[in-house]
Every structure is written in C-alpha cells, then in structure tokens.
Design a protein around this motif. Structure first.
Motif, mmCIF file in Angstrom:
data_model
loop_
_atom_site.group_PDB
_atom_site.id
_atom_site.type_symbol
_atom_site.label_atom_id
_atom_site.label_comp_id
_atom_site.label_asym_id
_atom_site.label_seq_id
_atom_site.Cartn_x
_atom_site.Cartn_y
_atom_site.Cartn_z
ATOM 1 N N MET A 1 -26.098 10.005 -41.607
ATOM 2 C CA MET A 1 -25.911 8.692 -42.245
ATOM 3 C C MET A 1 -25.287 8.992 -43.706
ATOM 4 N N LYS A 2 -24.318 7.996 -43.894
ATOM 5 C CA LYS A 2 -23.661 7.826 -45.330
ATOM 6 C C LYS A 2 -23.716 6.662 -45.894
ATOM 7 N N GLU A 3 -24.134 6.435 -47.146
ATOM 8 C CA GLU A 3 -24.126 5.129 -47.894
ATOM 9 C C GLU A 3 -23.114 5.048 -49.012
ATOM 10 N N SER A 4 -23.084 3.630 -49.255
ATOM 11 C CA SER A 4 -21.910 3.635 -50.184
ATOM 12 C C SER A 4 -22.536 2.262 -50.997
ATOM 13 N N ASP A 5 -22.329 2.368 -52.377
ATOM 14 C CA ASP A 5 -22.927 1.026 -53.035
ATOM 15 C C ASP A 5 -21.763 -0.211 -53.005
ATOM 16 N N THR A 6 -22.169 -1.312 -52.453
ATOM 17 C CA THR A 6 -21.247 -2.527 -52.569
ATOM 18 C C THR A 6 -20.653 -3.022 -53.752
ATOM 19 N N GLY A 7 -21.384 -2.739 -54.622
ATOM 20 C CA GLY A 7 -20.949 -3.230 -56.106
ATOM 21 C C GLY A 7 -19.935 -2.286 -56.792
ATOM 22 N N ARG A 8 -19.710 -0.990 -56.233
ATOM 23 C CA ARG A 8 -18.734 -0.201 -56.772
ATOM 24 C C ARG A 8 -17.338 -0.608 -56.057
ATOM 25 N N THR A 11 -15.197 2.078 -53.353
ATOM 26 C CA THR A 11 -16.311 3.440 -52.768
ATOM 27 C C THR A 11 -16.235 3.217 -51.198
ATOM 28 N N ALA A 12 -16.021 2.203 -50.388
ATOM 29 C CA ALA A 12 -16.066 1.883 -49.012
ATOM 30 C C ALA A 12 -14.569 2.784 -48.664
ATOM 31 N N GLY A 13 -13.577 2.702 -49.179
ATOM 32 C CA GLY A 13 -12.385 3.268 -48.495
ATOM 33 C C GLY A 13 -12.600 4.939 -48.824
ATOM 34 N N TYR A 14 -13.211 5.142 -50.017
ATOM 35 C CA TYR A 14 -13.638 6.614 -50.075
ATOM 36 C C TYR A 14 -14.527 7.135 -49.050
ATOM 37 N N ARG A 65 -14.529 -3.806 -43.284
ATOM 38 C CA ARG A 65 -12.942 -4.015 -42.952
ATOM 39 C C ARG A 65 -12.199 -2.863 -43.299
ATOM 40 N N ASP A 66 -12.808 -2.138 -44.470
ATOM 41 C CA ASP A 66 -12.348 -0.782 -44.656
ATOM 42 C C ASP A 66 -12.672 0.438 -44.044
ATOM 43 N N ALA A 67 -14.149 0.009 -43.576
ATOM 44 C CA ALA A 67 -14.475 1.150 -42.685
ATOM 45 C C ALA A 67 -13.975 1.022 -41.037
ATOM 46 N N ARG A 68 -13.225 0.041 -40.790
ATOM 47 C CA ARG A 68 -12.670 -0.085 -39.234
ATOM 48 C C ARG A 68 -11.874 1.237 -38.832
ATOM 49 N N ARG A 69 -11.275 1.760 -39.953
ATOM 50 C CA ARG A 69 -10.242 2.737 -39.607
ATOM 51 C C ARG A 69 -10.833 4.079 -39.087
ATOM 52 N N THR A 70 -12.289 4.004 -39.279
ATOM 53 C CA THR A 70 -12.963 5.321 -38.739
ATOM 54 C C THR A 70 -13.560 4.921 -37.418
ATOM 55 N N CYS A 71 -13.322 3.892 -36.956
ATOM 56 C CA CYS A 71 -13.781 3.269 -35.495
ATOM 57 C C CYS A 71 -13.009 4.204 -34.437
ATOM 58 N N ALA A 72 -13.874 4.578 -33.320
ATOM 59 C CA ALA A 72 -13.014 5.040 -32.234
ATOM 60 C C ALA A 72 -12.420 3.862 -31.376
ATOM 61 N N SER A 73 -11.344 4.375 -30.541
ATOM 62 C CA SER A 73 -10.652 3.276 -30.034
ATOM 63 C C SER A 73 -11.752 2.761 -28.807
#
Length: 77
Positions: A1-8, A11-14, A65-73
């Motif tokens: 599991m990874k987490e990210s702060d939505t206020g920063r 962070t999502a792209g990273y 939206r930023d995380a979609r690039r990690t999704c499997a086909s």
C-alpha cells in the motif's frame, strides 16, 4: 500500500511513477479523502464549503486521473 497527501501538489504523479516502477501495473485503485469541519450545516461559510469541496472532490478526482497511468490494460478507468 502506498499513500499520498491530496493537499500537496504533485504528489500523485510522483506516487504513480514510483508505483509503476516498483510494481509495473496495478489492477485496482482506492482513493479516499474525507475532511470535514464541525460546524452546523447552516453556519458553513462559502469559503469553508469551497475548501472542503476542493479537498474531498476535486483533489481526489485529480489523484485518480494521475494514477490511471499505473492501471493494467482492462482495469476500470
């Protein structure tokens, strides 16, 4: 599991890049953001409402939206 702060900003792209590098693609994604202010409904100011909407809706949508690039086909968009 990874987490990210939505206020920063940024962070999502990273985070998405780190997940893709470490795991390849992912099959599922859970995004949760809940911030509230303990004020009576009728006493919430426009500024407070805008702040809550930004965190709970807009930033959460951006993270997805930023995380979609990690999704499997074939994974749900």
């Amino acid at each position: 599991m990874k987490e990210s702060d939505t206020g920063r900003t940024g962070t999502a792209g990273y985070l998405a890049d780190r997940v893709k590098d470490a795991l390849g693609t992912v099959d599922g994604l859970f995004i949760n953001a809940v911030v509230t202010r303990p004020t009576p409904f009728g006493s919430t100011t426009e500024k407070e409402y805008d702040e809550l909407f930004d965190i709970n809706v807009k930033r959460t949508r951006r993270r997805g939206r930023d995380a979609r690039r990690t999704c499997a086909s074939g994974a749900l968009p």
